[in-house]
Design a protein around this motif. Structure first.
Motif, mmCIF file in Angstrom:
data_model
loop_
_atom_site.group_PDB
_atom_site.id
_atom_site.type_symbol
_atom_site.label_atom_id
_atom_site.label_comp_id
_atom_site.label_asym_id
_atom_site.label_seq_id
_atom_site.Cartn_x
_atom_site.Cartn_y
_atom_site.Cartn_z
ATOM 1 N N LEU A 78 13.101 -4.511 -4.500
ATOM 2 C CA LEU A 78 13.959 -5.529 -3.900
ATOM 3 C C LEU A 78 13.419 -6.886 -4.326
ATOM 4 N N ILE A 79 14.282 -7.715 -4.904
ATOM 5 C CA ILE A 79 13.895 -9.040 -5.380
ATOM 6 C C ILE A 79 14.522 -10.074 -4.455
ATOM 7 N N VAL A 106 8.893 -10.119 -5.363
ATOM 8 C CA VAL A 106 9.399 -8.780 -5.633
ATOM 9 C C VAL A 106 8.715 -7.827 -4.656
ATOM 10 N N TYR A 107 9.516 -7.095 -3.895
ATOM 11 C CA TYR A 107 8.995 -6.171 -2.890
ATOM 12 C C TYR A 107 9.121 -4.747 -3.422
ATOM 13 N N LEU A 108 7.995 -4.044 -3.440
ATOM 14 C CA LEU A 108 7.956 -2.660 -3.893
ATOM 15 C C LEU A 108 7.449 -1.798 -2.749
ATOM 16 N N CYS A 109 8.338 -1.005 -2.170
ATOM 17 C CA CYS A 109 7.933 -0.054 -1.133
ATOM 18 C C CYS A 109 7.530 1.236 -1.842
ATOM 19 N N ASN A 165 4.317 6.234 -0.738
ATOM 20 C CA ASN A 165 3.354 6.563 0.314
ATOM 21 C C ASN A 165 3.361 5.584 1.481
ATOM 22 N N GLY A 166 4.294 4.644 1.494
ATOM 23 C CA GLY A 166 4.399 3.713 2.610
ATOM 24 C C GLY A 166 3.663 2.406 2.417
ATOM 25 N N MET A 167 2.979 2.233 1.280
ATOM 26 C CA MET A 167 2.339 0.947 0.992
ATOM 27 C C MET A 167 3.403 -0.055 0.535
ATOM 28 N N LEU A 168 3.352 -1.268 1.071
ATOM 29 C CA LEU A 168 4.257 -2.328 0.644
ATOM 30 C C LEU A 168 3.499 -3.250 -0.300
ATOM 31 N N LEU A 169 3.928 -3.279 -1.547
ATOM 32 C CA LEU A 169 3.323 -4.129 -2.567
ATOM 33 C C LEU A 169 4.264 -5.288 -2.846
ATOM 34 N N VAL A 170 3.757 -6.500 -2.727
ATOM 35 C CA VAL A 170 4.555 -7.700 -2.958
ATOM 36 C C VAL A 170 3.954 -8.456 -4.138
ATOM 37 N N LEU A 171 4.807 -8.773 -5.121
ATOM 38 C CA LEU A 171 4.388 -9.455 -6.338
ATOM 39 C C LEU A 171 5.115 -10.783 -6.485
#
Length: 429
Positions: A327-328, A333-336, A339-345
């Motif tokens: 999701l941008i 940029v949000y990457l779910c 495994n449930g980790m939310l990575l935001v770039l």
């Protein structure tokens, strides 16, 4: 005075309805998981903000679509493959059999009703893993019906054809990425189908060098439609490839997602893609699988952009979401991750802003955004609401107690949740 007050209240109501969103495809009004609505709930339970909940005849992971006062969703009932229409009041209006021959795949992971429907408010188009593709009116009357396996050949894909078509300007764009794993055969293709009568407008073979399970893709095609530039993005068989909507000619292709000749990385024989790409103005984010890399490319790219430093904006070497689509939003940029980790770039540089755990469970649904919050759906039915921005903050975690893999839908002030058992409507009183 009372008449004037009533007039003002009516005007406010009409104004708020005019700015409400329909949700005509699985990623929403602009195919990016973003809603412009405000004031939707962040918390709910059996006693709070639950408008209604209705049982469904069978499970499926397809996301519903909503237009006006009607909700459309695909499901199974034994061997039947069904399209249901449910009113926004929770009452079933009609059900239509699209086909027969359900097949469950990977235990509890999916079935033949995996692709989501599409609607423009007048018609509903439904695609099933069996190849059945049908157009019906919003009242449930069939307009046309075809089987794409009869037209284009038998599907050869381990866990079923799950790609949802894209509707744009009276055409349905279908991505059929599959194959038998043999190097001398190529079954993958992209096709444009006339949405009014089901006739094929053009068909393009999707040629890559993918081998083994990687000939199979479970991602859906996406639309890039910003700033006067519009094209179809397809994803699978080791490549992301963009095509002209008009004639199916290739615009650009990105390799290196699963390198064939790279001394630093071995070819991964089961790196099949599930997460779909995401697009925002000027950028396309391409995930891979199994903790592989994430690529961001310039939207105006041309030709083969593999290893093209001018066309590739950045690469994250690992931590792909695997199943949920990116999701941008604004500058992030949000990457779910699965495994449930939310990575935001950072959108411009790809630098990590944070990576935090939301809920330790499988995540199959794609994130959606509304009113400053992102909704992340776990396979066990827990939905984590996270505040947007550069600081990680969980606002709420809501339990449904029912398994689900469909993405949430936000339409006309309501959040719709499709579990394997029920359809939920969440809205403020």
């Amino acid at each position: 005075m009372m008449t004037r007050c009533a007039t003002i209240c009516l005007a406010v109501t009409i104004s708020s309805l005019c700015f409400a969103d329909n949700w005509g495809s699985w990623r929403g009004p602009t195919s990016n998981g973003i809603s412009t609505e405000t004031g939707v709930p962040t918390e709910w339970s059996a006693d709070k903000n639950l408008a209604w909940k209705v049982p469904l005849p069978g499970p499926a992971g397809a996301t519903p679509v909503v237009w006006g006062d009607r909700i459309f969703l695909t499901t199974i009932d034994g061997e039947q493959l069904l399209l249901l229409c449910i009113g926004t009041n929770g009452k079933e209006l009609w059900r239509h059999e699209v086909g027969k021959g359900n097949k469950d795949v990977r235990g509890d992971e999916g079935n033949s009703a995996s692709p989501s429907p599409i609607t423009d408010g007048k018609h509903v188009w439904t695609f099933m893993s069996t190849g059945h593709l049908e157009c019906v009116t919003v009242d449930g009357k069939s307009v046309w019906k075809v089987n794409l396996q009869d037209r284009f050949g038998e599907f050869d894909i381990a866990f079923g054809m799950s790609a949802t078509p894209v509707l744009h300007n009276g055409r349905l764009f279908v991505q059929l990425i599959h194959g038998d794993g043999k190097p001398d055969t190529q079954e993958a293709m992209v096709a444009a189908i006339d949405a009014t009568n089901g006739e094929t407008i053009w068909k393009t073979d999707r040629v890559t060098a993918a081998a083994k399970e990687n000939e199979h893709s479970y991602a859906s095609p996406m639309l890039y439609d910003f700033g006067g530039l519009t094209y179809l993005i397809t994803h699978g068989a080791d490549y992301t490839v963009a095509y002209s909507l008009e004639d199916g000619k290739e615009i650009w292709r990105l390799g290196g997602l699963n390198p064939h000749e790279d001394p630093k990385r071995d070819y991964h024989p089961t790196l099949r893609f599930v997460a779909s790409p995401a697009a925002a103005e000027g950028i396309v984010v391409c995930p891979t699988a199994k903790n592989g890399p994430v690529f961001a490319v310039r939207a105006d790219a041309k030709g083969d952009i593999t290893n093209d430093k001018n066309a590739i904006r950045w690469v994250r070497d690992k931590n792909t979401p695997d199943v949920p689509s990116p999701l941008i939003l604004d500058d992030l940029v949000y990457l779910c991750r699965e495994n449930g980790m939310l990575l935001v770039l950072d959108r411009e540089t790809g630098e990590e802003v944070y990576m935090e755990r939301t809920h330790n469970n499988r995540h199959r649904a794609s994130p959606v955004y509304a009113d400053g919050h992102i909704y992340l759906t776990a396979r066990d039915g827990k939905i984590t609401v996270v505040k947007t921005g550069r600081k990680f903050e969980i606002v709420a975690q809501n339990e449904t107690g029912e398994a689900m893999s469909a993405s949430p839908v936000i339409a006309n002030g309501t959040i719709y949740l499709r579990t394997f058992d029920s359809l939920w409507a969440i809205r403020k009183p």
